[in-house]
Design a protein around this motif. Structure first.
Motif, PDB file in Angstrom:
ATOM      1  N   ARG A 167       0.850  -1.197   0.000  1.00 16.13           N
ATOM      2  CA  ARG A 167       0.000   0.000   0.000  1.00 16.13           C
ATOM      3  C   ARG A 167       0.881   1.242   0.000  1.00 16.13           C
ATOM      4  NH1 ARG A 167      -3.237   2.407   4.966  1.00 16.13           N
ATOM      5  NH2 ARG A 167      -4.838   3.650   3.906  1.00 16.13           N
ATOM      6  N   VAL A 168       0.592   2.185  -0.898  1.00 14.63           N
ATOM      7  CA  VAL A 168       1.406   3.393  -1.037  1.00 14.63           C
ATOM      8  C   VAL A 168       0.582   4.631  -0.707  1.00 14.63           C
ATOM      9  CG1 VAL A 168       2.799   4.815  -2.583  1.00 14.63           C
ATOM     10  CG2 VAL A 168       2.847   2.322  -2.802  1.00 14.63           C
ATOM     11  N   ILE A 169       1.077   5.406   0.252  1.00 10.94           N
ATOM     12  CA  ILE A 169       0.560   6.750   0.510  1.00 10.94           C
ATOM     13  C   ILE A 169       1.522   7.717  -0.175  1.00 10.94           C
ATOM     14  CG2 ILE A 169       0.018   8.493   2.245  1.00 10.94           C
ATOM     15  CD1 ILE A 169      -0.329   6.177   4.265  1.00 10.94           C
ATOM     16  N   LEU A 204      -4.510   7.716   8.171  1.00 16.63           N
ATOM     17  CA  LEU A 204      -4.580   6.658   7.170  1.00 16.63           C
ATOM     18  C   LEU A 204      -4.036   5.320   7.666  1.00 16.63           C
ATOM     19  CD1 LEU A 204      -3.430   8.779   4.093  1.00 16.63           C
ATOM     20  CD2 LEU A 204      -5.673   7.674   4.324  1.00 16.63           C
ATOM     21  N   THR A 205      -3.278   5.332   8.757  1.00 15.55           N
ATOM     22  CA  THR A 205      -2.688   4.096   9.292  1.00 15.55           C
ATOM     23  C   THR A 205      -3.179   3.783  10.703  1.00 15.55           C
ATOM     24  OG1 THR A 205      -0.746   5.286  10.165  1.00 15.55           O
ATOM     25  CG2 THR A 205      -0.586   4.419   7.903  1.00 15.55           C
ATOM     26  N   VAL A 210       4.088   4.240   8.980  1.00 12.20           N
ATOM     27  CA  VAL A 210       4.418   3.427   7.805  1.00 12.20           C
ATOM     28  C   VAL A 210       5.699   2.624   8.046  1.00 12.20           C
ATOM     29  CG1 VAL A 210       3.270   4.998   6.202  1.00 12.20           C
ATOM     30  CG2 VAL A 210       5.694   5.350   6.740  1.00 12.20           C
ATOM     31  N   LYS A 211       5.809   1.530   7.324  1.00  5.46           N
ATOM     32  CA  LYS A 211       6.997   0.682   7.472  1.00  5.46           C
ATOM     33  C   LYS A 211       8.237   1.354   6.894  1.00  5.46           C
ATOM     34  CE  LYS A 211       8.635  -4.047   6.860  1.00  5.46           C
ATOM     35  NZ  LYS A 211       8.231  -5.436   6.527  1.00  5.46           N
ATOM     36  N   ALA A 212       8.055   2.128   5.828  1.00  3.16           N
ATOM     37  CA  ALA A 212       9.183   2.837   5.214  1.00  3.16           C
ATOM     38  C   ALA A 212       8.668   4.124   4.584  1.00  3.16           C
ATOM     39  CB  ALA A 212       9.874   1.975   4.168  1.00  3.16           C
ATOM     40  N   ALA A 213       9.528   5.120   4.546  1.00 11.45           N
ATOM     41  CA  ALA A 213       9.238   6.371   3.850  1.00 11.45           C
ATOM     42  C   ALA A 213      10.356   6.600   2.838  1.00 11.45           C
ATOM     43  CB  ALA A 213       9.163   7.532   4.833  1.00 11.45           C
ATOM     44  N   PHE A 214       9.977   6.942   1.600  1.00 14.29           N
ATOM     45  CA  PHE A 214      10.933   7.169   0.519  1.00 14.29           C
ATOM     46  C   PHE A 214      10.894   8.654   0.163  1.00 14.29           C
ATOM     47  CE2 PHE A 214       9.652   2.780   0.387  1.00 14.29           C
ATOM     48  CZ  PHE A 214      10.838   2.097   0.165  1.00 14.29           C
ATOM     49  N   ASP A 215      12.053   9.307   0.243  1.00 11.69           N
ATOM     50  CA  ASP A 215      12.059  10.767   0.156  1.00 11.69           C
ATOM     51  C   ASP A 215      13.210  11.261  -0.715  1.00 11.69           C
ATOM     52  OD1 ASP A 215      12.124  13.530   0.618  1.00 11.69           O
ATOM     53  OD2 ASP A 215      11.470  13.306   2.692  1.00 11.69           O
ATOM     54  N   ALA A 216      12.861  11.841  -1.876  1.00 10.22           N
ATOM     55  CA  ALA A 216      13.857  12.492  -2.724  1.00 10.22           C
ATOM     56  C   ALA A 216      13.674  14.003  -2.732  1.00 10.22           C
ATOM     57  CB  ALA A 216      13.767  11.960  -4.153  1.00 10.22           C
ATOM     58  N   VAL A 217      12.756  14.514  -1.903  1.00  9.17           N
ATOM     59  CA  VAL A 217      12.514  15.961  -1.838  1.00  9.17           C
ATOM     60  C   VAL A 217      13.580  16.639  -0.979  1.00  9.17           C
ATOM     61  CG1 VAL A 217      10.866  17.765  -1.178  1.00  9.17           C
ATOM     62  CG2 VAL A 217      10.052  15.637  -2.229  1.00  9.17           C
TER      63      VAL A 217
END
Length: 324
Positions: A167-169, A204-205, A210-217
């Motif tokens: 699941r992606v937020i 939302l959770t 969340v299990k992981a957060a991906f951040d390129a900002v």
């Protein structure tokens, strides 16, 4: 002779200039390529600005392209004249109609994949792949946060993650991108220009995170990504579009036993076997319809200044390419 896009100094999009340049003959372990489609990536904005230094000035920019092998150098056995190939994340210089490139870093394009699809998806797809499959072990039903979900990597990540049951937020920088990110595969989308990321992730959770957060900002979202993590969660930072994240003391991670990492693609495709295996996995996902591989915007080669203005301002959604 080839047409190339060079910078002679760091700066805004206007420093990009089209010139003629000699290509030369391929040396040992090199191939000469006639390029057909060039991928556009935000990392090229970093190089143009000087956020990342280029090897020397003047410099031809560009990280990704597809094309046809027109000549091979001594010792080249993996590819032949006439082969369609794609490459990414090696020596700069993709903003060119022809160029030389290391033979062991080009990947043959399967018959079922067009040059446009390959140049659209290769760098962003390999990036999405290692983020999704090599950093954190996910199971169906896990939830992750992806900052800038309407970008080229984000749209591939969201669709691929959905196919794997993750699941992606997603977050986006403006309301106009919400629908695009949702259609790209995000289960929920946060407009960070008017919504609080932490509050929305908590809602939302059910407060778990969340299990992981991906951040390129980077600077603008780093703290929000960290706050969104569940205990034992991982923050995967892989870019800094808004600037460098503020320094963090390792002790700050202790209360929830969090992990923080900054992975880079070359480490995960360091050998030719690793590169080819990752490419096969990506192209298989494209063929299965799990990964989108059509550009949302195409520019002519001499529209490179406009393309960079759009990249830098956030006006692009999904992936964009230059047509040669």
């Amino acid at each position: 002779m080839a047409n190339v896009v060079r910078i002679h100094e760091y700066g805004g999009p206007e420093v990009l200039q089209v010139h003629e340049a000699a290509v030369g003959r391929p040396g040992p372990n090199e191939v000469r390529l006639r390029q057909t489609v060039i991928g556009l990536n935000f990392v090229e904005v970093y190089f143009r600005r000087g956020t990342f230094e280029v090897p020397r000035l003047p410099q031809v920019l560009g990280n990704e392209a597809a094309g046809v092998v027109t000549e091979v150098g001594e010792g080249v056995t993996d590819v032949r004249i006439g082969d369609r190939v794609v490459y990414a994340d090696g020596p700069l210089g993709a903003y060119a109609t022809e160029r030389l490139y290391p033979a062991d870093r080009v990947v043959p394009i399967p018959d079922a994949i067009s040059d446009e699809q390959a140049a659209t998806v290769f760098l962003k797809g390999l990036t999405a792949r290692y983020l999704l499959k090599d950093i954190v072990r996910f199971s169906p039903g896990d939830t992750v946060l992806f900052q800038a979900a309407a970008g080229g990597v984000g749209t591939i990540f969201a669709r691929w993650a959905k196919a794997l049951g993750v699941r992606v937020i997603g977050t986006v920088s403006r309301e106009a991108k919400v629908t695009f990110a949702r259609e790209a595969g995000c289960d929920a989308v946060i407009d960070r220009s008017r919504e609080d990321i932490g509050e929305r992730v908590a809602a939302l959770t059910d407060g778990r995170g969340v299990k992981a957060a991906f951040d390129a900002v980077g600077k603008d979202t780093f703290r929000a990504s960290l706050a969104a993590l569940a205990p034992r969660g991982t923050l995967v930072t892989f870019g800094k579009a808004s600037g460098d994240p503020e320094p963090i003391a390792p002790f700050e991670l202790a209360a929830r036993s969090l992990a923080l990492t900054w992975p880079i693609l070359p480490v995960y495709t360091a050998t030719r076997d690793e590169l080819l295996a990752a490419a096969r996995d990506l192209f298989d996902a494209v063929a299965r319809g799990q990964v989108p591989a059509r550009p949302s915007r195409s520019y002519a080669f001499d529209e490179i200044v406009e393309a960079h203005r759009d990249l830098e301002s956030g006006r692009t959604v999904g992936a964009a390419v230059l047509r040669v």
